[in-house]
Enzyme design. Structure first.
Site, PDB file in Angstrom:
ATOM      1  N   THR A  53      38.146  48.692  42.067  1.00 51.17           N
ATOM      2  CA  THR A  53      37.084  49.570  42.576  1.00 51.17           C
ATOM      3  C   THR A  53      37.614  50.962  42.877  1.00 51.17           C
ATOM      4  OG1 THR A  53      35.806  47.762  43.502  1.00 51.17           O
ATOM      5  CG2 THR A  53      35.518  49.887  44.547  1.00 51.17           C
ATOM      6  N   SER A 106      39.892  43.515  38.775  1.00 46.78           N
ATOM      7  CA  SER A 106      40.902  42.463  38.984  1.00 46.78           C
ATOM      8  C   SER A 106      40.336  41.067  38.758  1.00 46.78           C
ATOM      9  CB  SER A 106      41.547  42.577  40.365  1.00 46.78           C
ATOM     10  OG  SER A 106      40.676  42.149  41.372  1.00 46.78           O
ATOM     11  N   THR A 134      40.519  44.610  44.624  1.00 49.20           N
ATOM     12  CA  THR A 134      40.726  43.794  45.829  1.00 49.20           C
ATOM     13  C   THR A 134      40.451  42.305  45.589  1.00 49.20           C
ATOM     14  OG1 THR A 134      38.460  44.170  46.573  1.00 49.20           O
ATOM     15  CG2 THR A 134      40.149  45.686  47.390  1.00 49.20           C
ATOM     16  N   ASP A 135      39.623  42.003  44.571  1.00 53.59           N
ATOM     17  CA  ASP A 135      39.130  40.620  44.471  1.00 53.59           C
ATOM     18  C   ASP A 135      40.238  39.599  44.210  1.00 53.59           C
ATOM     19  OD1 ASP A 135      36.620  41.526  44.994  1.00 53.59           O
ATOM     20  OD2 ASP A 135      35.952  41.537  42.911  1.00 53.59           O
TER      21      ASP A 135
HETATM   22  N1  ASP Z   1      35.771  43.813  41.498  1.00 54.02           N
HETATM   23  C1  ASP Z   1      36.723  44.772  42.021  1.00 54.02           C
HETATM   24  C2  ASP Z   1      38.107  44.343  41.601  1.00 54.02           C
HETATM   25  O1  ASP Z   1      38.639  43.415  42.105  1.00 54.02           O
HETATM   26  C3  ASP Z   1      36.603  44.822  43.495  1.00 54.02           C
HETATM   27  C4  ASP Z   1      37.537  45.784  44.193  1.00 54.02           C
HETATM   28  O2  ASP Z   1      38.456  46.321  43.666  1.00 54.02           O
HETATM   29  O3  ASP Z   1      37.313  45.982  45.412  1.00 54.02           O
HETATM   30  O4  ASP Z   1      38.684  44.951  40.720  1.00 54.02           O
END
Ligand code: ASP
Length: 348
Positions: free
Chosen positions: A12, A54, A85-86
């Protein structure tokens, strides 16, 4: 001035709004350009190595990230990895095993709100991550929303709030307060030279029990060729024993050479299958307790361990050895003390 490298992998933090929703698009240079205050912390160099949500990160990518870090580490004082983050907790756990005896800081960070959006948490997280990397504290860390968390203890606990990560079953390694980095745990210095160990066997399945689960799923997982099975049991690690079929299926898998580990569906306090008969029965069927490790650490550790050995005794020995702070060898004593403290408190 310290020299820190940013390796960007997407997420993100690097996302923009595309025709089909948020997609990572910014390159490492774009991220750096959007946080000019970094120049006051350290000398920065950067490289884009992946550009993935991710969710799309696979075990091969962990090897690639680990190798990229090790290739570059000698030339820098520390490395920051920007990441979605995922699945960050899986990557940070696996890097903790693969980057053996790391003697500098490797810091993962990201954001819940794209850096291109006003009020994004990405700016702060990047600044904090570089500040931590510049300390040179050895280890793999997740730095997020002011928290410094050991890579093998991070769990994503909020899908939207900025305080996305918790340090599970271990206190945070520290905090970033303003521009100060405050560590709350003593530094652990490596005992031998750092090296890259990316051997792993990704044939590991994580199965969450639900009441009434069909035991043949365990046979199916074995028949599909999985070599490791992590079962998320109930509470302290309970597996139903009022029906013999689940225990029989575990025994069949263990006898066929599958490493079966038990973790818990509870986020905190870990599991010990030696407490209840519903845990002891699983142990008798050949399953191994994983105590205070996070499910992310158990899954990645089992992949890593199976990359080193398929011998059941050696796998069990390695699963219970502490490599990077992922398991507390004194867990049982600590758990008994906690239970005593709680019951004393209830009586008072
Ligand atoms: N879907 C995103 C990822 O994991 C979420 C994030 O980065 O917060 O790449």
């Amino acid at each position: 001035m310290k020299k820190i490298l940013l390796l960007s992998t997407g997420g993100t933090i690097a996302a923009v709004h595309g025709a089909d929703g948020l997609v990572p698009a910014l390159q490492a240079e774009d991220l750096i350009a959007m946080v000019p205050e970094l120049a006051g912390i350290c000398e920065v160099e950067c490289r884009s190595i992946l550009n993935l949500d991710s969710t799309n990160m696979h075990p091969e990518d962990w090897k690639f990230i680990a190798t990229s870090i090790m290739d570059e580490l000698g030339a820098y004082d520390g490395i920051v990895v920007s990441h979605g983050t995922d699945t960050m907790a899986f990557t940070s756990s696996m890097l903790s095993f693969m980057l053996t005896n790391i003697d500098k800081s490797v810091v993962l960070t990201g954001s819940q709100v794209p850096l291109v959006e006003p009020g994004s948490d990405g700016r702060r997280n990047i600044l904090d991550a570089f500040s931590v990397a510049a300390t040179g504290r050895p280890g793999v860390f997740v730095v997020f929303n002011g928290k410094i968390i050991r890579g093998c203890r991070a769990v994503k606990v909020h899908s939207a709030r900025l305080d996305a990560f918790s340090s599970v079953n271990q206190s945070e390694a520290g905090r970033v307060e303003g521009s100060n980095v405050v560590f709350r745990q003593p530094a652990e210095l490596p005992v031998s030279p750092r090296h890259l160990d990316i051997r792993m066997d990704e044939r590991v399945f994580l199965l969450k029990l639900v009441p009434g689960i069909d035991a043949s799923i365990i046979d199916f997982i074995r028949e599909k060729g999985y070599k490791g099975l992590v079962i998320e049991g109930f509470g302290a690690g309970g597996v139903p024993n009022s029906r013999q079929d689940l225990l029989d299926a575990i025994r069949r898998s263990v006898d066929a050479g599958v490493a079966v580990c038990i973790t818990t569906q509870c986020l905190y306090d870990g599991c010990d299958i030696g407490i209840y008969d519903v845990g002891i029965a699983a142990g008798k069927a050949g399953a191994v307790s994983t105590f205070d490790m996070t499910p992310e650490a158990v899954v990645t550790k089992l992949m890593w361990v199976l990359g080193h050995s398929h011998d059941p005794a050696e796998v069990q020995r390695m699963m219970l050895e502490d490599y990077c702070g992922e398991i507390d060898p004194g867990y049982r004593t600590r758990l008994s003390a906690l239970v005593r403290e709680i019951s004393d408190g209830d009586r008072a």
